[in-house]
Design a protein around this motif. Structure first.
Motif, PDB file in Angstrom:
ATOM      1  N   PRO A  83       0.831  -1.211   0.000  1.00 44.17           N
ATOM      2  CA  PRO A  83       0.000   0.000   0.000  1.00 44.17           C
ATOM      3  C   PRO A  83       0.862   1.256   0.000  1.00 44.17           C
ATOM      4  N   LYS A  84       0.266   2.370  -0.335  1.00 47.76           N
ATOM      5  CA  LYS A  84       0.951   3.647  -0.167  1.00 47.76           C
ATOM      6  C   LYS A  84       0.995   3.950   1.331  1.00 47.76           C
ATOM      7  N   VAL A  85       2.027   4.660   1.752  1.00 50.26           N
ATOM      8  CA  VAL A  85       2.212   4.942   3.179  1.00 50.26           C
ATOM      9  C   VAL A  85       2.253   6.453   3.381  1.00 50.26           C
ATOM     10  N   TYR A  86       1.471   6.909   4.364  1.00 55.16           N
ATOM     11  CA  TYR A  86       1.377   8.347   4.636  1.00 55.16           C
ATOM     12  C   TYR A  86       1.575   8.608   6.120  1.00 55.16           C
ATOM     13  N   ILE A  87       1.934   9.849   6.426  1.00 60.46           N
ATOM     14  CA  ILE A  87       2.029  10.279   7.819  1.00 60.46           C
ATOM     15  C   ILE A  87       1.211  11.556   7.997  1.00 60.46           C
ATOM     16  N   LEU A  88       0.524  11.653   9.123  1.00 58.63           N
ATOM     17  CA  LEU A  88      -0.294  12.820   9.446  1.00 58.63           C
ATOM     18  C   LEU A  88       0.412  13.641  10.506  1.00 58.63           C
ATOM     19  N   ASN A  89       0.435  14.939  10.322  1.00 55.51           N
ATOM     20  CA  ASN A  89       1.089  15.822  11.292  1.00 55.51           C
ATOM     21  C   ASN A  89       0.141  16.098  12.460  1.00 55.51           C
ATOM     22  N   GLU A  90      -0.166  15.042  13.213  1.00 53.28           N
ATOM     23  CA  GLU A  90      -1.058  15.116  14.373  1.00 53.28           C
ATOM     24  C   GLU A  90      -0.353  14.519  15.572  1.00 53.28           C
ATOM     25  N   GLN A  91      -0.525  15.152  16.735  1.00 48.55           N
ATOM     26  CA  GLN A  91       0.101  14.659  17.958  1.00 48.55           C
ATOM     27  C   GLN A  91      -0.654  13.489  18.569  1.00 48.55           C
ATOM     28  N   ASN A 223      -0.828  -4.186  23.688  1.00 48.93           N
ATOM     29  CA  ASN A 223      -0.059  -3.127  24.348  1.00 48.93           C
ATOM     30  C   ASN A 223      -0.226  -1.793  23.633  1.00 48.93           C
ATOM     31  N   ALA A 224      -0.241  -1.833  22.299  1.00 49.96           N
ATOM     32  CA  ALA A 224      -0.412  -0.606  21.532  1.00 49.96           C
ATOM     33  C   ALA A 224      -1.771   0.020  21.798  1.00 49.96           C
ATOM     34  N   LEU A 225      -2.811  -0.800  21.868  1.00 45.57           N
ATOM     35  CA  LEU A 225      -4.160  -0.285  22.114  1.00 45.57           C
ATOM     36  C   LEU A 225      -4.264   0.360  23.494  1.00 45.57           C
ATOM     37  N   ARG A 226      -3.564  -0.193  24.480  1.00 47.02           N
ATOM     38  CA  ARG A 226      -3.558   0.429  25.810  1.00 47.02           C
ATOM     39  C   ARG A 226      -3.003   1.849  25.729  1.00 47.02           C
ATOM     40  N   LYS A 227      -1.888   1.998  25.027  1.00 41.27           N
ATOM     41  CA  LYS A 227      -1.279   3.314  24.889  1.00 41.27           C
ATOM     42  C   LYS A 227      -2.191   4.261  24.104  1.00 41.27           C
ATOM     43  N   LEU A 228      -2.735   3.785  22.993  1.00 39.67           N
ATOM     44  CA  LEU A 228      -3.572   4.635  22.148  1.00 39.67           C
ATOM     45  C   LEU A 228      -4.818   5.093  22.884  1.00 39.67           C
ATOM     46  N   ASP A 229      -5.401   4.189  23.663  1.00 41.47           N
ATOM     47  CA  ASP A 229      -6.607   4.548  24.408  1.00 41.47           C
ATOM     48  C   ASP A 229      -6.303   5.642  25.429  1.00 41.47           C
ATOM     49  N   ARG A 234      -6.296  12.114  26.107  1.00 32.63           N
ATOM     50  CA  ARG A 234      -5.592  13.298  26.616  1.00 32.63           C
ATOM     51  C   ARG A 234      -5.253  14.297  25.514  1.00 32.63           C
ATOM     52  N   ILE A 235      -4.994  13.771  24.312  1.00 33.94           N
ATOM     53  CA  ILE A 235      -4.534  14.628  23.218  1.00 33.94           C
ATOM     54  C   ILE A 235      -5.606  14.680  22.136  1.00 33.94           C
ATOM     55  N   PRO A 236      -6.226  15.812  21.923  1.00 30.80           N
ATOM     56  CA  PRO A 236      -7.254  15.900  20.883  1.00 30.80           C
ATOM     57  C   PRO A 236      -6.634  15.893  19.494  1.00 30.80           C
ATOM     58  N   MET A 237      -7.384  15.423  18.514  1.00 34.55           N
ATOM     59  CA  MET A 237      -6.953  15.528  17.126  1.00 34.55           C
ATOM     60  C   MET A 237      -7.575  16.797  16.548  1.00 34.55           C
ATOM     61  N   ARG A 238      -6.730  17.717  16.136  1.00 35.61           N
ATOM     62  CA  ARG A 238      -7.187  19.056  15.736  1.00 35.61           C
ATOM     63  C   ARG A 238      -8.209  19.024  14.613  1.00 35.61           C
ATOM     64  N   ASN A 239      -7.976  18.181  13.614  1.00 29.72           N
ATOM     65  CA  ASN A 239      -8.821  18.193  12.424  1.00 29.72           C
ATOM     66  C   ASN A 239      -9.808  17.036  12.386  1.00 29.72           C
ATOM     67  N   ALA A 240     -10.026  16.383  13.525  1.00 28.71           N
ATOM     68  CA  ALA A 240     -10.887  15.200  13.521  1.00 28.71           C
ATOM     69  C   ALA A 240     -12.319  15.549  13.128  1.00 28.71           C
ATOM     70  N   SER A 251     -10.954   5.689  18.272  1.00 26.01           N
ATOM     71  CA  SER A 251     -11.706   6.895  17.966  1.00 26.01           C
ATOM     72  C   SER A 251     -10.870   8.149  18.202  1.00 26.01           C
ATOM     73  N   PRO A 252     -10.751   9.015  17.189  1.00 24.67           N
ATOM     74  CA  PRO A 252     -10.018  10.276  17.389  1.00 24.67           C
ATOM     75  C   PRO A 252     -10.789  11.252  18.256  1.00 24.67           C
ATOM     76  N   LEU A 253     -12.044  10.905  18.580  1.00 30.06           N
ATOM     77  CA  LEU A 253     -12.894  11.759  19.410  1.00 30.06           C
ATOM     78  C   LEU A 253     -13.023  11.211  20.821  1.00 30.06           C
ATOM     79  N   ALA A 254     -12.088  10.348  21.215  1.00 35.52           N
ATOM     80  CA  ALA A 254     -12.197   9.670  22.511  1.00 35.52           C
ATOM     81  C   ALA A 254     -12.243  10.633  23.677  1.00 35.52           C
ATOM     82  N   GLY A 255     -11.671  11.816  23.527  1.00 38.10           N
ATOM     83  CA  GLY A 255     -11.691  12.791  24.613  1.00 38.10           C
ATOM     84  C   GLY A 255     -13.010  13.509  24.765  1.00 38.10           C
TER      85      GLY A 255
END
Length: 282
Positions: A83-91, A223-229, A234-240, A251-255
């Protein structure tokens, strides 16, 4: 099977669009909404991935990067086209896959994700996204996101039509009931969200299982899901955008507490529990 799901999704979303169009401008509104739906369905099938990637300002990743090479290794292990690979400038740490089929797929991760996970955890996450590619449900999630966005736009129009006395008129040229119009503006996007929820939750479990298998250990993704959750709260996604919530691994709207009531994702705790149960399977 997923082709049928896609057409079923398009049909439901088209009906909701037509319903809103009729509420705003009667028969003419229905015709206009039908035209919009036809255009949106066509665009969703062919270009919705580009729309979503553009919406989040996704940047292509060079082939000589560690991320690209990891995706390549896992794609080969899963016997999938690269697949094509992309990165988003989101914290906010997050990731999603998009595209209409495995030969036209893209995987995107945020910079925040790259900052908090190790290689094993990243493998689990990429494996999860490749699971969506393998199961051919990336088209469903992307179409749902695009159509839900169109419904939200029309619902917003309906709200303003109600406020300013617009909307469908009866035979005596009187405006329709503004309360009914506002109700439609509220419940139409909710109906679209429920359709997304019905389709999205089951496929997350399937993608989790695939990711655990491809990465080599279910603990990596757990382990990754624990961190992501934890970080996503704590960190909102600006453009979600709510319409694209179903595309992300969490969910990027978890907060947002209100958004959590109607999340397109199953609970992270349940996903982790299922992954941990895989360790005991023979």
């Amino acid at each position: 099977m997923n082709t049928l799901k896609t057409f079923f999704l398009m049909a439901i979303m088209t009906f909701i669009l037509m319903f809103l169009g009729n509420a705003i401008a009667g028969q003419n509104g229905t015709i206009i909404a039908l035209i919009i739906a036809g255009v949106m369905n066509f665009v969703s099938y062919w270009w919705s991935d580009k729309i979503v990637l553009s919406m989040y300002g996704a940047q292509p990743v060079a082939e000589n990067t560690h991320l690209y090479q990891l995706v390549k290794k896992l794609a080969q292990r899963a016997d999938l086209p690269m697949p094509k690979v992309y990165i988003l400038n989101e914290q906010q740490p997050n990731a999603f896959a998009t595209g209409r089929n495995p030969h036209h797929a893209a995987v995107a991760v945020t910079r925040g994700l790259m900052d908090i996970v190790d290689d094993n955890e990243l493998s689990g996450i990429i494996g999860h996204e490749l699971g969506h590619v393998q199961h051919r449900d990336i088209l469903i999630s992307t179409v749902a996101a695009t159509m839900a966005g169109a419904i939200s736009f029309l619902a917003n129009m309906a709200k303003w039509a109600a406020i300013f006395g617009g909307g469908r008129r009866d035979e005596d040229n009187r405006s329709g009931n503004p309360i009914a119009l506002i109700a439609m503006a509220i419940f139409a996007p909710l109906a679209a969200l429920l359709v997304q929820m019905a389709i999205s939750r089951t496929r997350e479990y399937k993608a989790d299982r695939f990711g655990a298998t491809v990465s080599g250990n279910p603990e990596y993704l757990a382990n990754a899901l624990r961190k992501l959750d934890m970080y996503s709260r704590r960190i909102p996604m600006r453009n979600a955008a709510p319409a694209t919530e179903n595309m992300f691994i969490v969910s990027p709207l978890a907060g947002n507490k209100m958004a959590n009531l109607f999340s397109t994702h199953p609970s992270t705790e349940d996903r982790i529990r299922r992954l941990e149960e895989m360790k005991y399977e023979k």
